[in-house]
Every structure is written in C-alpha cells, then in structure tokens.
Design an enzyme around this catalytic site. Structure first.
Site, PDB file in Angstrom:
ATOM      1  CD  GLU A 147      -7.012  15.479 -57.155  1.00  0.00           C
ATOM      2  OE1 GLU A 147      -6.004  15.502 -56.424  1.00  0.00           O
ATOM      3  OE2 GLU A 147      -6.967  15.748 -58.380  1.00  0.00           O
ATOM      4  CB  ALA A 160       0.333  21.899 -60.091  1.00  0.00           C
ATOM      5  CD  GLU A 195      -4.258  15.464 -62.167  1.00  0.00           C
ATOM      6  OE1 GLU A 195      -4.061  16.611 -61.700  1.00  0.00           O
ATOM      7  OE2 GLU A 195      -5.307  14.829 -61.985  1.00  0.00           O
ATOM      8  CD  GLU A 212      -0.490  18.337 -59.528  1.00  0.00           C
ATOM      9  OE1 GLU A 212      -1.215  17.614 -60.236  1.00  0.00           O
ATOM     10  OE2 GLU A 212      -0.942  19.002 -58.567  1.00  0.00           O
TER      11      GLU A 212
END
Ligand code: TRP
Ligand code: ZN
Length: 863
Positions: free
Chosen positions: A322, A264, A266, A300
């Site tokens: 991350e 996914a 963000e 996210e």
C-alpha cells in the site's frame, strides 16, 4: 460469554504447515443459499504431525472429501472459525462443499448480494466467508472459477483471469469458467455477477500485445464511464514508461458497484470499484471527483505489480504494497497533472489525519507489530505515511537509483510473498547503501519533532544549523531511537534572491542531534527547510514573520511557499488563542497575501495558499484541544482576510469566471479552484454576494461550479443557502452520488442546527444505513465538522455513538471507521472527555461487540 478477540503479533509469524497449489471453485449463485464447491490441491510443507487447519467463518459445511472419499465425521472438527482435518497425507485433493447467504451479508465482506449484483470482497480476510481455505497471503494458488447464475438477472458472470468456457444451461441459467494463470493469494480472488452496461476498449502494450479493457457500470451509466477508461489507458502507459512495468494478462476488467466499504480493490484482472471512483461526467462529478477517479484507477492498476505479482508475506507487511502503491499513484497524478498541487494535498492529509493518528491510542508503525482486526489497519499511517517513507527512499536514491532498486526487487521477488524488509534490502543492495538507521521508519510509530537552531557568524561568514529530533512515546513503544531524516533545503537572501551555499541540497539527520556548518556565507541567509516536505515530521523553528513572508514570496519550492503561508496563519491563530484576544492580521501579512493574489503564479497554488489550515491541523499543536477557540479564531481570521482583500477577491472572481463551456484540463481546474476560494471568502461578507452565488448556481454547466456556489452559501449560512439546497435536491434527487454531496455539504455546516439537521437527513429517501457511501457522506463527514461534532453538550457524540452501536452488528468495518472520531478523546477538555468516554464505555458493554470495535475501544480505554 463469547470469546474475546485475540491479538496477533508480527514476531510470531510462522510459515504455513500446508500450501495449496490449485483451486477449482464452482459457485451456484443463489440469493440466500449459494453453494460453493471447492477442490483444493493441498501439499504439506512442514511437520508431519500437524493437522490441516482451514479458516472459515459464517459458513454452512455440507460435505468434505479427501481424494474423492467422504471424510468420516470423527476425522474433522468444525467450529466458528476453523475446519480442522486430521490427516497423515502429504499431498491430497480436498473437496469441500458449503453454502453461504449473500443476502444476509450486510458487512460487505465475502460474497454479498446488493441491489441485484453479486459481488465479493476478500481483502483482508474475507475469503474465509466464502469457503474454507488457508486464508493468508503467503499461500499462492492457481484459481479456476466456474460461476452458475440466472441468465436473465445476471447476464454477466465474471471472475479473475481469462474466460475459458461459457455455456447456457437448460434451467434458465448459464455458466462461465475463468482461469487465472498467475498463482495468487485468496485475498485477490473476485467474483461478480449482474447486469451491466459495458464500455470496451483496447490497450496495446509496448511489446505489441493487445489487452481487452472492459468497464462494467450500472445500466444507463455509460455516459459516465469515459474518464475511468481514459485514466486506465494512461495508467498502463505510464507504468511502462516510468517503471518499466507491462501488463501481464489479455484482459483487464473494472466493475463499478454501489455497495462497497472502501475505495476499490485490485483483484487480479478484475478490479471492483466503489462507483464514486469510476463514474464521472461534468454534470454529476466535480473536478476533484475526476482527479480522484484518475488516482484510484491508477492505484488499483499499479497494484498489479506492487501487490499482486509481488505480494505480502503476512498482513503486518501491508505497507509493502500500500505505501509503495500510494507512492506510485501520487507520482502518476503528479506526472499527469500539477506536481505542486498534488504534493500540497498529500501533505494536508498527513498533517490533518496521520499526525493525529500518530499521537493517539491507535498509533502504530507503518509496519504494525500487533493486530486484533486487520481491517483496522487500512490507515493513513500504513497508506500515506507508508508512501512518505517510500518517497524518502526516493529522495535518498534519486529516480535512477530508486528504479534500480525496483528492478532488483522484481528480479528477486516476482511471484513471491515477501516482507517490507525484502523491499528495503533490494533498495540497499541495488545502490550499495546502508539503510540501517532508515529502517526505524518501519518499526517506530510516532511523529518526530525536529527542532531547528540557526546561528550566523558575520565575522567568520559561517552559518551553523543545529538540528535535534525527538519522538514522543506511543503505545507499546516507550523509548525511541533516532530516525534517518532527509532535510531538503534551499537558501535565500532577505530580498528573496536564491543563494547557493554548497551543492548538497539534502542534509541527513541520523542522530538525536547534529550540526551542519556552511562556510563562505556572505550574508545571513534565510533557509527554506524541509522543501517538498522531505520528511513526515513536525518542525519547531523560530523564523520571524518577515522571514516567513520572504519564503512565501520567493522560495523556489512550491510546497515551502504554501507552507510559509500556513505557518503565518497558524501563528496568528495560536497567538490569539494564547492571548485570549482577537486574531490579529498584520498589514504586512495582508500585503503578502495580496502580492500572492496578484503574482503571476499558478492559480491553484494561490487557492491552496489562501486556504486556511484545517481545524484539525491547528488542533494538532495542542495537548488539550481548544475547540471553541480554534473555531472562533479561524472564523475571525477568514472574515478579516475577506474584508482586507475584498476587491482583490472580487477582481479575481471575475477574472476566473468564464463563459467558455466546461473543460477538464489543468488550467481550467485551477481557475475554478481559485474562483471557489474567492467566493468562499466573499460569502463571509454577508448577503452582498448572494447574487453572485445564485447566479453561478443557476448558470453552471458543471457540478464543480454548481456545488461550489451551494457550499459557499451553506457554509457562510447566508440567505440563499436554503433555497439553493432545495433547488439542488429537486434537481438531483435519486442521483445517489450527487446527493452524497448534498448530504456532506449540510453535515459540514458550522451551525448550531447541524446535529438536528443530520438527524433529520437520516430519514431522507436517498439516505440508507445499509450503504457505506451514504454513511460516509452524511455521518463520517459530520464527524469531521470539529465544532459541531464536538458540541459541548455531547449531542454530536450521542448521535454518532448510537449509529456505531447499530452498525456493530450489520457492518462493523464501517462502524469502526466512524469510531475513529472518538479515538483522540483524551485530547479534549474534561467535560468532552467524559461525554466521549461515556460513548466508548457503552460500546464496550455491548454484547457481541465486533472485533473491529473491540480493538479500538480497548486501546482507547486502556490507561
Ligand atoms: N487493497 C485496497 C486498496 O487498493 C483496499 C481495500 C479495498 C480494502 N477493499 C477493502 C481493505 C476492504 C480492507 C477491506 O487500497
Ligand atoms: Zn491499495
């Protein structure tokens, strides 16, 4: 000859010569020729002499104007990578018009059209495939985006921020204009246009502000959207409570798409998700899928502060966002679910994937020094080891100190593009600490090996613990300096009683060698070391089996109990391999397992403790990986356990089976997990259990149980395997996410027919080489099948090698993920090395080898 891709180095970072403060984009969406008009406010930051160099790839330039005046052709140059404009202006408006072809875009980077949805993916450097721009994260601009599309086919046209305008146009088209008030780097830009069903909800922030939540899913999928929405609201609330962080826009949108390279993304106010991390209901998703949805939705969402409000200065700093955001999503899952289960699963990822990366030719620090293709650095090292490093900071500071550090980090850096160093400095300064040794976790690659020596002096009643650390060299880093390694510990008597030896439960190893003395120790204690996996290291230690069994039964740290079981199993296998004999399961160890099964312990922990170490975890202990021996011994150990504990497994299986309808809660998830472990052992005992399996398959009211029965049958290769595969296929054909599990189940079967099976499955109507999820479920899954991918005749390598060649042109990012399976080629025997090398060499000889593959192939083949 085309240009070879060039490496970039972290040390060469230079601030941008120009910045962009405002961007006004207009998209005229068209399947093959989308027009983009980009109006940029450009401001010179540096040297007066320098030209403006914009990034741009695979674009058709149509026109370029400065302050409204067309730029003559001799004042700019345009090549495959850049648009260079000679100018002496310091502030000006640049208007660029270009076109792109979204249909031809199978790489799924930039703007692409897949199954009637326009979608963008800009991280890391995809925005340059949309328009010419300063495509680097330290250029932050305010974006206004207008999207024009066919009203019929694309009734929803979305971009970041708030919708400030919408209108129907006369030619069957419509438009919407979106404005994002927060300056952001272009990697956070997003645009989506399509036809969806929408799940709407609201969240009220603790400040009382109402936020519209909108979840866009493919038509007909509304009944699979609730869990993602619930997870989103939980994440918003959790971030307020635990991190004091409140959402900052009036709208938060999530779009689920079928075609997506990763999990996914963000993008500010408009997350784009791989549908598999959104859609879930009990019939079409397993318990694990539900947990994954919660964790990725959380991940996210948490990026909004750790990544978006405070972003990365350059891509070498990727772990800044991350590592920290993975740590945050792990904590979210642990606070909402079982902390112990989450911890153990996170450690399994580190041990079976990150350690391997750390010992191979692509080893890199969590903050890399050298990058050819950024897409290659979205790794378990940057993400998961990065999260372990944040977790160690949390261990050093405690929750209160850690939150103090976070507060200072946001006070200092909100709205900025910063470095990992800035983060560490905030943690240090807020707590008056000195992290100078700790910082080496950011700069050095490789897994430290900690050697433990203990000696107990009964007369002096003194225990001495000697710890040594050593880290093997990694590419580009011959010599290593010592890390700061936090060692969390607890102590037990031989009977398993908790002993208290001083009040410091964390030791700090900061030198290559250190001794710790404990005084007034009445009896020889058994130390549980690295409780909760307090550092991402390997431990060498000579505990006796008896001592391990004490820890398995009595450690107060759930991770350490699980770890003791893993050590017992690993030892049995290693011993059998080195003696070239059959795995020997002692009566005492059987007893220990039985005690565990009968204990009043969380069923999920029982299940995890009784899950044998993965082949890749065992492989990690060998310089040259003994593929067949690991496979044989794991299998033999599993059968022996099944035989020895048959009645316990059967009893537990019955106890865990229930007639209650499916419910998604911690207790039921744990119960189903334990049931599955029992089934998978019992399935090893031949056809006696096929009745059970068939019955469970047919009666299941949920995918966890149905798939569980299928997997147990297929992986034990029993007589119902084929019939159940057929039933499953009939029931779920066309349901792509469910069929993905059908593909994986077969790709992971440890059977000599698997290679052929995988080949024939590639012709199945539900398979496609254009969709990453299908590639991952069948082909990437197959590369995780140790014995079959590494078949001695090289059939597995040939199959995957050919696919990588095919994907080189269409989707290099996915091709490169598959190539990871070859990266450890030097760890195999001579025969396999030659066969793997052959694949690597034929890739190297490809004309137009993508930079993603080039980087890995080169580092693999370099001596
Ligand atoms: N930033 C994304 C995350 O949350 C990762 C990601 C999504 C990504 N899509 C990508 C990275 C494409 C590289 C390329 O982890
Ligand atoms: Zn992320």
């Amino acid at each position: 000859m085309t240009q070879l891709p060039k490496a970039k180095y972290r040390k060469d970072y230079q601030a941008p010569e120009f910045t962009i403060t405002d961007v006004d984009l207009t998209f005229n969406l068209h399947p093959t020729e989308t027009r983009v008009v980009s109006v940029l406010k450009v401001v010179r930051q540096g040297n007066h002499e320098k030209p403006l160099v914009l990034d741009g790839e695979q674009l058709t330039l149509l026109s370029i104007k400065v302050d409204g005046v067309k730029v003559p052709e001799d004042s700019y140059q345009c090549d495959e990578q850049n648009l260079t404009l000679d100018t002496s202006l310091d502030t000006f408006t640049l208007e660029i018009e270009n076109s792109v072809n979204p249909t031809a875009n199978e790489a799924l980077e930039g703007l692409y059209l897949a199954e009637d949805t326009f979608c963008t993916q800009c991280e890391a450097e995809g925005f340059r495939r949309i328009t010419y721009y300063l495509d680097r994260p330290d250029v932050l601009a305010k974006f206004t985006t207008t999207v024009i599309a066919d009203l019929d086919k694309f009734p929803y046209v979305l971009s970041n921020g708030n919708k400030i305008k919408q209108a129907e146009l006369d030619n069957g088209k419509h438009l919407a204009t979106w404005q994002d008030p927060f300056p952001k780097p272009c990697y956070l830009f997003a645009l989506v246009a399509g036809n969806f069903d929408v799940l709407r909800d609201k969240f009220t922030t603790r400040e009382g502000r109402s936020v519209d939540l909108e979840l866009f899913v493919d038509k007909g999928n509304l009944d699979r959207a609730d869990h993602a929405m619930l997870s989103l609201k939980n994440a918003m609330k959790w971030d307020e409570e635990r991190f004091d962080l409140v959402y900052d826009l009036d709208i938060y949108m999530v779009v689920a798409v079928d075609f997506f390279n990763m999990g996914a993304m963000e993008n500010k106010g408009l997350n784009v998700f791989n549908a598999k991390y959104v859609l879930a209901n009990p019939k079409t998703a397993t318990d694990q899928d539900f947990l994954n949805v919660e964790s990725v939705i959380g991940h996210e969402y948490f990026h909004n502060w750790t990544g978006n409000r405070v972003t990365c200065r350059d891509w070498f700093q990727l772990s800044l966002k991350e590592g920290l955001t993975v740590f945050r999503d792990q904590e979210f899952s642990s606070d909402l679910g079982s902390r112990a289960v989450n911890r153990i699963q996170d450690v399994r990822v580190i041990r079976s994937h990150q350690f391997a990366e750390d010992s191979g030719p692509m080893a890199h620090p969590i903050r890399p020094d050298k990058v050819v293709q950024m897409n290659n650095f979205y790794t378990v090292t940057v993400y998961n080891k990065g999260a372990e490093v944040i977790r160690m900071i949390h261990t050093l500071l405690g929750e209160t100190g850690f939150q103090k550090g976070m507060k200072l980090y946001f006070e200092r850096h909100d709205g900025n593009a910063v470095t990992c160093e800035d983060f560490v400095k905030a943690m240090e300064d807020a707590n008056g600490q000195d992290f100078s040794v700790f910082r080496h976790w950011y700069s050095q690659a490789g897994t430290p090996v900690v050697t433990v020596e203990e000696s107990y002096d009964a007369n002096a009643k003194e225990l001495t613990l000697k710890l040594k650390q050593a880290t093997a060299s990694t590419p580009g880093q011959e010599q290593k300096v010592p890390f700061h390694i936090p060692v969390k510990w607890s102590a037990y008597s031989e009977k398993g009683e908790r002993l208290s030896l001083g009040n410091n439960d964390v030791l700090h190893l900061k030198e290559s060698e250190a001794s710790f003395t404990f005084e007034n120790v009445a009896e020889k204690p058994i130390l549980s070391l690295f409780d909760n996996f307090s550092a991402p290291v390997k431990v060498k230690r000579n505990l006796t089996d008896d001592e391990l069994r004490v820890l398995l039964a009595h450690s107060e740290d759930d991770f350490s109990r699980w770890d003791a079981a893993q050590s017992l199993f690993t030892r049995i296998i290693e011993k059998a391999i080195s003696n070239n004999s059959e795995a020997e399961l002692s009566v005492k160890t059987i007893q220990a397992c039985q005690n565990l099964l009968r204990a009043n312990t969380d069923p999920a922990l029982k299940a995890l403790a009784l899950t044998l170490p993965t082949a890749s975890t065992i492989a990690d202990g060998y310089k040259t990986i003994p593929v067949e021996a690991i496979n044989t011994q794991l299998k033999s150990l599993k059968i022996q356990l099944a035989e020895a504990l048959e009645s316990d497994f059967t009893e537990l299986l019955n106890a865990c089976s229930s007639n209650k309808p499916y419910q998604l809660n911690g207790d039921d998830i744990a119960r189903r997990q334990l049931k599955q472990i029992c089934l998978s052992y019992l399935a090893e005992l031949g056809d006696a259990t096929v009745g059970n399996l068939k019955q469970q398959f047919e009666q299941a009211d949920n995918l966890t149980d149905q798939l569980g029965a299928l997997q147990a049958s297929v992986w034990a290769n029993n007589s119902v395997a084929e019939p159940l595969l057929n039933l499953f296929e009939k029931q779920w054909q066309g349901e792509k996410l469910v069929m993905d599990k059908w593909f994986s189940t077969q790709a992971l079967a440890n059977s000599e027919q698997t290679v052929e099976r995988v080949k024939s499955l590639m012709t199945h109507p539900d398979f496609s080489l254009k969709n990453p999820n299908r590639i991952y479920s069948l082909l990437a899954a197959f590369t995780q099948n140790q014995p079959q991918f590494h078949r001695a005749d090289g059939a597995g390598y040939e199959l995957i090698g050919a696919i990588i060649q095919q994907l080189n042109a269409s989707n290099p990012q996915v091709a490169s993920r598959l190539l990871s399976a070859f990266v450890s080629w030097r760890r195999y025997d001579e025969n396999r090395q030659q066969l793997m090398k052959k694949q690597l060499e034929s890739l190297r000889n490809l004309p137009d080898l993508a930079s993603d593959l080039f980087e890995k192939v080169e580092s693999c083949l370099t001596e």
